[in-house]
Design a protein around this motif. Structure first.
Motif, PDB file in Angstrom:
ATOM      1  N   TRP A   2      -1.980  -9.821  -1.003  1.00 45.91           N
ATOM      2  CA  TRP A   2      -1.435 -10.717   0.012  1.00 45.91           C
ATOM      3  C   TRP A   2       0.098 -10.735  -0.087  1.00 45.91           C
ATOM      4  O   TRP A   2       0.670 -10.373  -1.116  1.00 45.91           O
ATOM      5  N   ASN A   3       0.732 -11.230   0.946  1.00 53.37           N
ATOM      6  CA  ASN A   3       2.125 -11.656   0.858  1.00 53.37           C
ATOM      7  C   ASN A   3       2.090 -13.172   0.730  1.00 53.37           C
ATOM      8  O   ASN A   3       2.121 -13.905   1.709  1.00 53.37           O
ATOM      9  N   ALA A   4       1.963 -13.656  -0.484  1.00 52.22           N
ATOM     10  CA  ALA A   4       1.753 -15.082  -0.728  1.00 52.22           C
ATOM     11  C   ALA A   4       2.773 -15.632  -1.715  1.00 52.22           C
ATOM     12  O   ALA A   4       2.486 -16.539  -2.493  1.00 52.22           O
ATOM     13  N   SER A   5       3.983 -15.086  -1.688  1.00 56.23           N
ATOM     14  CA  SER A   5       5.012 -15.506  -2.638  1.00 56.23           C
ATOM     15  C   SER A   5       5.517 -16.913  -2.331  1.00 56.23           C
ATOM     16  O   SER A   5       5.669 -17.309  -1.179  1.00 56.23           O
ATOM     17  N   TYR A   6       5.784 -17.634  -3.377  1.00 59.04           N
ATOM     18  CA  TYR A   6       6.538 -18.881  -3.327  1.00 59.04           C
ATOM     19  C   TYR A   6       8.015 -18.490  -3.403  1.00 59.04           C
ATOM     20  O   TYR A   6       8.345 -17.341  -3.660  1.00 59.04           O
ATOM     21  N   THR A   7       8.919 -19.454  -3.151  1.00 59.71           N
ATOM     22  CA  THR A   7      10.342 -19.114  -3.160  1.00 59.71           C
ATOM     23  C   THR A   7      11.111 -19.946  -4.186  1.00 59.71           C
ATOM     24  O   THR A   7      10.672 -21.025  -4.592  1.00 59.71           O
ATOM     25  N   GLU A   8      12.258 -19.433  -4.562  1.00 61.08           N
ATOM     26  CA  GLU A   8      13.148 -20.172  -5.463  1.00 61.08           C
ATOM     27  C   GLU A   8      13.603 -21.492  -4.829  1.00 61.08           C
ATOM     28  O   GLU A   8      13.766 -22.507  -5.518  1.00 61.08           O
ATOM     29  N   ILE A   9      13.798 -21.479  -3.511  1.00 61.39           N
ATOM     30  CA  ILE A   9      14.221 -22.693  -2.808  1.00 61.39           C
ATOM     31  C   ILE A   9      13.165 -23.778  -2.966  1.00 61.39           C
ATOM     32  O   ILE A   9      13.468 -24.931  -3.316  1.00 61.39           O
ATOM     33  N   GLN A  10      11.916 -23.426  -2.736  1.00 60.06           N
ATOM     34  CA  GLN A  10      10.831 -24.397  -2.862  1.00 60.06           C
ATOM     35  C   GLN A  10      10.660 -24.862  -4.312  1.00 60.06           C
ATOM     36  O   GLN A  10      10.429 -26.040  -4.581  1.00 60.06           O
ATOM     37  N   ALA A  11      10.767 -23.919  -5.240  1.00 54.98           N
ATOM     38  CA  ALA A  11      10.608 -24.273  -6.655  1.00 54.98           C
ATOM     39  C   ALA A  11      11.660 -25.278  -7.100  1.00 54.98           C
ATOM     40  O   ALA A  11      11.377 -26.185  -7.898  1.00 54.98           O
ATOM     41  N   ALA A  12      12.874 -25.150  -6.578  1.00 57.55           N
ATOM     42  CA  ALA A  12      13.928 -26.110  -6.930  1.00 57.55           C
ATOM     43  C   ALA A  12      13.549 -27.521  -6.498  1.00 57.55           C
ATOM     44  O   ALA A  12      13.770 -28.497  -7.229  1.00 57.55           O
ATOM     45  N   ILE A  13      12.975 -27.636  -5.302  1.00 62.76           N
ATOM     46  CA  ILE A  13      12.569 -28.947  -4.805  1.00 62.76           C
ATOM     47  C   ILE A  13      11.494 -29.547  -5.693  1.00 62.76           C
ATOM     48  O   ILE A  13      11.562 -30.722  -6.087  1.00 62.76           O
TER      49      ILE A  13
ATOM     50  N   HIS B 131      -0.281 -13.789 -10.045  1.00 58.13           N
ATOM     51  CA  HIS B 131       1.172 -13.965  -9.954  1.00 58.13           C
ATOM     52  C   HIS B 131       1.895 -12.656  -9.646  1.00 58.13           C
ATOM     53  O   HIS B 131       2.742 -12.602  -8.742  1.00 58.13           O
ATOM     54  N   TYR B 132       1.573 -11.607 -10.362  1.00 62.62           N
ATOM     55  CA  TYR B 132       2.302 -10.343 -10.204  1.00 62.62           C
ATOM     56  C   TYR B 132       1.729  -9.451  -9.109  1.00 62.62           C
ATOM     57  O   TYR B 132       2.465  -8.720  -8.456  1.00 62.62           O
ATOM     58  N   SER B 133       0.419  -9.499  -8.924  1.00 60.10           N
ATOM     59  CA  SER B 133      -0.220  -8.477  -8.102  1.00 60.10           C
ATOM     60  C   SER B 133      -0.821  -9.023  -6.811  1.00 60.10           C
ATOM     61  O   SER B 133      -0.330  -8.725  -5.716  1.00 60.10           O
ATOM     62  N   LEU B 134      -1.874  -9.829  -6.894  1.00 53.01           N
ATOM     63  CA  LEU B 134      -2.593 -10.232  -5.684  1.00 53.01           C
ATOM     64  C   LEU B 134      -1.712 -10.982  -4.703  1.00 53.01           C
ATOM     65  O   LEU B 134      -1.847 -10.817  -3.484  1.00 53.01           O
ATOM     66  N   SER B 135      -0.802 -11.798  -5.179  1.00 50.82           N
ATOM     67  CA  SER B 135       0.062 -12.571  -4.276  1.00 50.82           C
ATOM     68  C   SER B 135       1.281 -11.784  -3.803  1.00 50.82           C
ATOM     69  O   SER B 135       2.036 -12.270  -2.962  1.00 50.82           O
ATOM     70  N   LYS B 136       1.453 -10.577  -4.333  1.00 50.27           N
ATOM     71  CA  LYS B 136       2.657  -9.789  -4.021  1.00 50.27           C
ATOM     72  C   LYS B 136       2.269  -8.352  -3.669  1.00 50.27           C
ATOM     73  O   LYS B 136       2.705  -7.398  -4.318  1.00 50.27           O
ATOM     74  N   PHE B 137       1.423  -8.213  -2.671  1.00 50.75           N
ATOM     75  CA  PHE B 137       1.083  -6.917  -2.081  1.00 50.75           C
ATOM     76  C   PHE B 137       0.306  -5.983  -3.001  1.00 50.75           C
ATOM     77  O   PHE B 137       0.230  -4.787  -2.751  1.00 50.75           O
ATOM     78  N   GLY B 138      -0.260  -6.504  -4.077  1.00 46.21           N
ATOM     79  CA  GLY B 138      -1.019  -5.640  -4.976  1.00 46.21           C
ATOM     80  C   GLY B 138      -0.171  -4.820  -5.916  1.00 46.21           C
ATOM     81  O   GLY B 138      -0.607  -3.768  -6.421  1.00 46.21           O
ATOM     82  N   ARG B 139       1.049  -5.263  -6.166  1.00 40.60           N
ATOM     83  CA  ARG B 139       1.902  -4.551  -7.124  1.00 40.60           C
ATOM     84  C   ARG B 139       1.285  -4.601  -8.529  1.00 40.60           C
ATOM     85  O   ARG B 139       0.332  -5.321  -8.791  1.00 40.60           O
ATOM     86  N   GLY B 140       1.896  -3.886  -9.443  1.00 39.62           N
ATOM     87  CA  GLY B 140       1.395  -3.843 -10.808  1.00 39.62           C
ATOM     88  C   GLY B 140       1.732  -5.102 -11.581  1.00 39.62           C
ATOM     89  O   GLY B 140       2.566  -5.921 -11.182  1.00 39.62           O
TER      90      GLY B 140
END
Length: 425
Positions: free
Chosen positions: A243-254, A219-228
């Protein structure tokens, strides 16, 4: 004049089926909340994603969850988190959507194809056991169409060998195995929120697990560019390759809006499917897949049927599908070949693959047809009439041998066939 619609007769159904996808008032309200906020994407770790991660994981009976960009990268991220890569092998059922294999290949690992259970079209535990080598690091059983794979023997075999179990539950939202939900049966579960799925946001994916560190890393790292992770999550410090594999707030609302309807809709599909199975009893050449004893509830993303041309007066599968679609019943053919026969393996030598003998997979690829989940959301009386359309075709089966149709004319889901037409323009 023939009474068959394909020859100009009156079709069994003149009006359409329940629309899919659709947006209800709850989703519209949640979307407006997002649009009124300052966080629309996923990098900001917004409140809708946090709510979805907790709620859908709990729905699946898992402790933790992470929404990601799609249901393919979700599997890649799991394999990466487990350290699976070049030189490792991952066992995959021989007939499923190619995404399952693509996730393995993107990791540089070798796909090992195993055969299917003829009663469910899911991974055969015995074939899985035979496919294991010293290099096997994971297995990805697919809950095809929404019928759970037989997970207890698969997990038992895997545990004895130290093999990770990743459920591909892309088609199994709400499916239940021996009282336990899909997504809670292995080391991790992977879901798809692609637009044809029973829970959808156009695109999207989700990972479930009882391992908090595993989910945090994704959630924090592998899907978001390897951040901490957690307190080390900052914009421009990267601790690993990601990876750049983020989900979005727009999609989560749906999804949050749809999640409130998922249980009721899943029950409706299940009850209507049981009705249709009963109504199709005795139709020679048409055999719906039934439920194994361990299947507490089928998720019914698909309603699978074995079509036996030899028992249907020699009518081909494509001819039958052309006639059934003309009667107003949208229906499609199964995967056209076992995955090890896909042309990509002849053209891309980077991909490493081997396979077990898979006679069941080869047979099912020739025989299986399916109806999509939105048909099962119709009123029971309407669903039962699907059987009337099939029986109408059976009575006049010999006439269907004259239908001219390409073998792959009805291959794939409705949205894929629409895309095929768009690509041909």
């Amino acid at each position: 004049m023939s009474d068959l619609a394909i020859f100009g007769g009156k079709p069994t159904f003149r009006d359409g089926w329940p629309r899919w996808p659709y947006l209800a008032e709850k989703e519209r309200r949640l979307l407006e909340e997002v649009f009124s906020s300052s966080i629309w994407g996923g990098t900001g770790l917004g409140p809708k994603i946090a709510e979805l991660n907790a709620k859908f994981a709990a729905y699946c009976g898992a402790k933790y969850g992470a929404a990601v960009a799609n249901g393919t990268v979700s599997m890649e991220l799991c394999l990466e988190a487990w350290g699976i890569g070049p030189g490792d092998e991952v066992v995959v059922p021989a007939a499923t959507f190619m995404a399952t294999s693509i996730a393995v290949h993107h990791q540089g690992a070798t796909v090992v194809y195993a055969d299917l259970d003829p009663k469910t079209a899911n991974l055969d535990p015995n074939s899985f056991a035979e496919a294991i080598s010293a290099k096997t690091k994971a297995v990805i059983p697919v809950h095809l169409g929404g019928h759970p794979a037989d997970m207890d023997p698969i997990v038992a075999i895997a545990r004895r060998q130290g093999i990770k179990v990743l459920e591909d539950a892309a088609q199994a939202h709400g499916a239940i195995y021996k009282g336990r939900k899909a997504g809670s049966l292995g080391d991790a579960g992977s879901f798809s929120f692609q637009q044809s799925k029973n829970l959808q946001s156009g695109e999207g994916g989700f990972i479930t697990s009882n391992d908090a560190d595993f989910i945090d890393r994704i959630h924090y790292s592998l899907s978001k560019f390897g951040r901490g992770i957690r307190e080390k999550y900052t914009g421009h410090v990267h601790y690993c390759f990601g990876w750049n594999a983020s989900y979005t707030e727009i999609q989560a609302a749906i999804i949050l809006g749809q999640l409130e309807r998922l249980e009721e809709e899943t029950e409706r599909r299940f009850e209507n499917a049981k009705l249709l199975i009963k109504e199709l009893e005795g139709v020679e050449g048409v055999e719906p897949f039934r439920y194994e004893d361990y299947c507490t509830r089928h998720g019914h993303h698909l309603f699978l049927i074995r079509f036996d041309s030899g028992s249907f007066e020699g009518v081909s599968r494509a001819q039958f599908l052309a006639a059934l679609n003309a009667e107003g019943v949208p229906a499609s053919s199964f995967y056209p070949m076992p995955l090890y026969e896909q042309p990509v393996y002849r053209t891309d030598k980077r991909l490493k693959m081997r396979h077990q003998p898979c006679p069941v997979a080869e047979t099912l690829c020739r025989e299986v047809i399916f109806l999509e989940q939105n048909l099962l959301l119709a009123e029971p009386e309407r669903v039962a009439r699907i059987a009337l359309a099939v029986k109408k075709l059976r009575r006049s089966a010999t006439k269907l041998r004259d239908v001219k149709v390409e073998a792959d004319a009805f291959m794939g889901s409705a949205v894929l066939r629409q895309a095929r037409k768009a690509a041909s323009r």
